[in-house]
Design an enzyme around this catalytic site. Structure first.
Site, PDB file in Angstrom:
ATOM      1  CG  LEU A  99     -12.120  18.566  39.373  1.00  0.00           C
ATOM      2  CD1 LEU A  99     -12.444  19.055  40.765  1.00  0.00           C
ATOM      3  CD2 LEU A  99     -11.726  17.093  39.426  1.00  0.00           C
ATOM      4  CD  GLU A 100     -18.459  19.507  37.075  1.00  0.00           C
ATOM      5  OE1 GLU A 100     -18.999  18.654  36.346  1.00  0.00           O
ATOM      6  OE2 GLU A 100     -18.658  19.568  38.301  1.00  0.00           O
ATOM      7  CB  SER A 101     -15.631  19.675  30.570  1.00  0.00           C
ATOM      8  OG  SER A 101     -14.936  20.915  30.544  1.00  0.00           O
ATOM      9  CE1 TYR A 286     -16.706  18.414  40.755  1.00  0.00           C
ATOM     10  CE2 TYR A 286     -17.555  19.905  42.427  1.00  0.00           C
ATOM     11  CZ  TYR A 286     -17.192  19.663  41.119  1.00  0.00           C
ATOM     12  OH  TYR A 286     -17.296  20.654  40.179  1.00  0.00           O
TER      13      TYR A 286
END
Ligand code: CA
Length: 377
Positions: A99-101, A286
């Site tokens: 999800l972050e990168s 999230y």
């Protein structure tokens, strides 16, 4: 001197007093100028809020699930040893990484010192970004990375799992033992271990699970779906909650009930681990995405969740209108800010309770229309 240069000169004084050396400041600010792209990104507020089901469709898409399973296979030894050391299940680490990168593919290429200086100077959230800028300077001073290699997102989130500088200072670890806490490298070892260290410090419990979707008895009191109300799984069952999928939370552990789309949508019973994911990024969609992706990475099949997909999401302007009406009707005295939070939710529940509706606190378009009618009448 430009106004920005004057601001930097003043900030340098503060940084010197906080123990950052002149040498580090000279290096860090050598190439820094006001970054117009960063300002544009910061001011480009979306006109419409993405409904949670659309967000989840994108965040836990088929390619993302495939990517998570692949990343788990490709890095199994590394992530298993991180799990063994910090007690955070590998599927959750891979989910956050995704999800972050997108598993390291999108780590951000903005110069972090410049981005943070621009945002601090701009002043919309000055205290926050001055604190992050100071933390970024401390990172440079620690010798973990040279100022010119300190890159990240336009808002200063860095590396594979998008750590803010303060989180880095508090939680980053040198997992591969080369003497540097390097969350920026292609090798994700330090970044994933740092994320595990962060979650462990915020109360992660190995084996607890995150929870899952539940069914609610007819006439269930939606006032209980409130993140300030925690009960044991056993007590939730007494209150009319039954599991759709194995919720995995042991009967004696505390859990909270969430209904992100209100009474017309699904409900989830969530454990303390879910709250810990919220400490990483404080947004329910999230956290649900991380937890669902972790389940899928662990091999679960996709489950059909019955979201009220025809509901229209409120725009910030409509949220503000809703809040203003709630003030006029005396359900709250909080100033309207166009953002949904616990206060707005409490005001909506007060109205719903007074009018005999399920008190889910959910800001739907239907609710806005009803309140408009009351306000006019
Ligand atoms: Ca290292």
């Amino acid at each position: 001197m430009t106004v920005f240069a004057i601001w930097i000169a003043e900030f340098r004084e503060k940084a010197l007093q906080s123990g950052i050396s002149g040498v580090v400041l000279d290096q860090a600010f050598a190439e820094v100028s006001l970054n117009a792209t960063v300002l544009e990104k910061d001011r480009n507020q979306p006109e419409h809020v993405t409904p949670i089901w659309d967000y989840l469709d994108r965040a836990v898409s088929k390619p993302r699930v495939d990517g998570a399973r692949q990343a788990l296979r490709d890095n199994l030894d590394l992530i298993s040893s991180i799990e063994a050391k910090f007690g955070v299940e590998k599927e959750f680490l891979v989910a956050i990484w995704g999800l972050e990168s997108n598993f390291g593919a999108l780590r951000g290429n903005y110069p972090v010192i410049e981005a943070l200086a621009t945002l601090a100077y701009d002043g919309r959230r000055r205290a926050l970004f001055e604190g992050q800028l100071l933390a970024a300077l401390r990172i440079v001073q620690s010798g973990d990375i040279a100022a010119e290699n300190l890159v990240g997102s336009w808002a200063g989130a860095m590396g594979h799992t998008q750590f803010m500088p303060t989180s880095y200072l508090d939680h980053a670890v040198d997992f591969d033992g080369d003497g540097r806490r390097d969350i920026w490298a292609d090798d994700p070892a330090d970044a994933l271990a740092s994320t595990a260290a962060y979650l462990a410090a915020k109360g992660w419990t190995h084996g607890l699970g995150w929870g899952g979707e539940v069914m609610l008895a007819k006439g269930f009191d939606y006032a209980l779906a409130n993140d300030i109300i925690a009960k044991t799984t056993k007590d939730w069952r007494r209150a009319g909650v039954t599991a759709v999928r194995s919720s995995e939370i042991p009967m004696d552990k505390l859990a909270t009930l969430i209904a992100p789309a209100g009474a017309r949508g699904p409900a989830f019973l969530v454990s303390q681990n879910f709250q810990t994911v919220l400490r990483y990024n404080n947004a329910q969609p999230y956290a649900l995405a991380v937890c669902s992706l972790a389940d899928r990475a662990a091999g679960d099949d996709a489950t059909d969740i019955d979201w009220p997909r025809t509901d229209k999401a409120l725009s910030p302007a409509q949220i503000k209108e809703l809040q203003e009406i709630l003030v006029r009707l005396n359900y709250t005295s909080d100033a309207a800010d166009g953002m949904l939070g616990p206060q707005t939710s409490a005001a909506i529940r007060a109205y719903q309770k007074a009018s005999g509706r399920p008190a889910d606190g959910y800001a739907s378009f239907e609710l806005l229309q009803k309140l408009r009618g009351l306000d006019a009448g």
